[in-house]
Write a protein that holds these residues in place. Sequence first.
Motif, short mmCIF file in Angstrom:
data_model
loop_
_atom_site.label_atom_id
_atom_site.label_comp_id
_atom_site.label_asym_id
_atom_site.label_seq_id
_atom_site.Cartn_x
_atom_site.Cartn_y
_atom_site.Cartn_z
N ASP A 10 0.80 -1.22 0.00
CA ASP A 10 0.00 0.00 0.00
C ASP A 10 0.84 1.28 0.00
N LEU A 11 1.99 1.26 0.66
CA LEU A 11 2.78 2.48 0.74
C LEU A 11 3.50 2.74 -0.58
N ASP A 12 3.23 3.89 -1.15
CA ASP A 12 3.82 4.22 -2.45
C ASP A 12 5.34 4.25 -2.39
N THR A 13 5.85 4.80 -1.31
CA THR A 13 7.30 4.89 -1.17
C THR A 13 7.97 3.53 -1.29
N LYS A 34 -2.06 -1.49 -4.86
CA LYS A 34 -2.08 -0.88 -3.53
C LYS A 34 -3.15 -1.50 -2.65
N LYS A 63 -3.33 -0.36 5.02
CA LYS A 63 -4.17 0.67 5.63
C LYS A 63 -5.58 0.57 5.08
N ILE B 14 12.08 2.96 1.93
CA ILE B 14 11.42 4.26 1.96
C ILE B 14 12.38 5.39 1.66
N ALA B 17 12.91 6.04 -2.01
CA ALA B 17 11.81 6.74 -2.68
C ALA B 17 11.77 8.22 -2.29
N VAL B 18 12.09 8.50 -1.03
CA VAL B 18 12.08 9.89 -0.57
C VAL B 18 13.15 10.69 -1.29
N PHE B 93 7.59 12.30 8.69
CA PHE B 93 7.04 11.43 7.65
C PHE B 93 6.89 10.06 8.28
N ILE B 95 4.09 6.59 9.56
CA ILE B 95 2.89 5.79 9.32
C ILE B 95 1.81 6.11 10.36
N CYS B 116 1.65 11.75 6.32
CA CYS B 116 1.37 10.37 6.72
C CYS B 116 1.71 9.43 5.58
N LYS B 117 2.56 8.45 5.87
CA LYS B 117 2.89 7.45 4.85
C LYS B 117 1.63 6.72 4.41
N GLY B 118 1.43 6.67 3.11
CA GLY B 118 0.22 6.01 2.64
C GLY B 118 0.30 5.74 1.17
N ARG B 119 -0.87 5.68 0.53
CA ARG B 119 -0.92 5.26 -0.87
C ARG B 119 -0.47 6.35 -1.83
N ASP B 120 -0.56 7.63 -1.42
CA ASP B 120 -0.12 8.72 -2.29
C ASP B 120 0.71 9.73 -1.50
N SER B 121 1.64 9.21 -0.73
CA SER B 121 2.35 10.08 0.20
C SER B 121 3.48 10.85 -0.46
N ILE B 122 4.01 10.32 -1.56
CA ILE B 122 5.10 11.03 -2.26
C ILE B 122 4.65 12.43 -2.66
N GLU B 123 3.48 12.48 -3.27
CA GLU B 123 2.96 13.76 -3.72
C GLU B 123 2.72 14.69 -2.54
#
Lengths: 222, 222
Positions: A10-13, A34, A63, B14, B17-18, B93, B95, B116-123
């Motif tokens: 689920d985590l994009d990173t 995801k 999540k 992670i 990706a960051v 950053f 979860i 919050c780390k999640g499905r679209d957290s990069i953006e």
Amino acid sequence: MFNKVLVAEDLDTISIAVVQALEKLSITHIHCTKYCDDAFLKIKKAIHDNEPYDLLISDLSFKSDHREDKLTSGEELIEAVKKTQPDIKTIIFSIEDKSFRIKSLFNNLGINAYVCKGRDSIEELQTAIQRIYNNEEVKISNELALTLRDKSLFEIESYDISLLKSLSKGLTVEEISIEFKDSGIIPNGNSSLEKRINKLKVYFKANNNVHLIAITKDLGLV
Amino acid sequence: MFNKVLVAEDLDTISIAVVQALEKLSITHIHCTKYCDDAFLKIKKAIHDNEPYDLLISDLSFKSDHREDKLTSGEELIEAVKKTQPDIKTIIFSIEDKSFRIKSLFNNLGINAYVCKGRDSIEELQTAIQRIYNNEEVKISNELALTLRDKSLFEIESYDISLLKSLSKGLTVEEISIEFKDSGIIPNGNSSLEKRINKLKVYFKANNNVHLIAITKDLGLV
DNA sequence: AAGACCTTTACGGCATTCCGTACAGAACTA
DNA sequence: TAGTTCTGTACGGAATGCCGTAAAGGTCTT
């Protein structure tokens, strides 16, 4: 090397980094999802198209959000997948490091490898994939291997989990007894429940019920 | 855009990706650490060299391993960093998605953003960085903004946390009373403790002590 | 079939929690 | 200062948890 690999994360990173790691192993077809439900759909579609996946790499916990999913965890996903495609190779890639949890995953789900997310997990993931492809024995860290052999850890059954869950819901022993009788769970007598709780308290070195729930919550059992 | 950014994140996946996300924002100097202590050292070194960091992006929880670190969490790291370089911008950053936890981070640490780390957290991370750089108000999701304004959440004080922690350690009210007297914590009478526990049970809608600990454990309070 | 063993359940006594009432002192109000 | 309110503490009774003993029923061995 494997041809077609599915990543459920689920985590994009994290999925970005995993894809990157897979590309370095010159895997050509890499897909990501995801959500567990989407992963399951993709796998069924691939079988239908006669181009099944060779390997599934899945996280354990996902999540929850606005979507209402049938499959909500990596365990449920793998269980469902194995029923439709028993020969698929599976790797769990999770932050979970409680040994008895991992043990149950090997025993109950028959996963091929377990890689723990950490400071050098990319490399571990890559070697795990390589070894599975070569049909070598799965590499397990020494510490983990020891606990996996420890039979005593397996004494905690689903009965105990139900019991702990009911306790953590704030039910009294009396109420749990009634609940178990209604659900047809045995043993369900007051004394039997008390005795079982007592065993758990000895096992987890807990002073009382409150302590017991605190400990098992920390362990992720409940 | 920011010139020099430090990333404190234990999971290799992670941080990859960051870094990738930061590069897309054309940040030139990006450094990563897997341990809080290392991050703190880097920041002190940078100040000494007269090339301080502009922004610190840190995780909250770090896995413990063989190393014995002084700083073991993102909170401790940021607290230490702010003492030596008060003007540094900070983003957490993580979860963690419990609103009252996040609220206390804004209040106690004075962080500039929480992603919050999640499905679209990069953006989300990228826009947060952009907004901080432009000195705009930090974007907070609606749901979170509501709870941040909710005063009632802040009624749970450190006293209650101590109490809950002692309970979860398996101590009886009697024992907690003695412990509190020794530590000089007041109130410490049996009845007062009981009364306070009772308030917590009402607040968290718990049936009994076991239930209370189960709930607060889930909330990450203990 | 008889005995040993194990599991489940019942019961009893003591500890702790649970919950209501009561009272003393501090803080606040007028 | 006198009254009111709030807070901390004490006490007591009912409910629940805690723990040991023992009886009832099942399984296994011989």
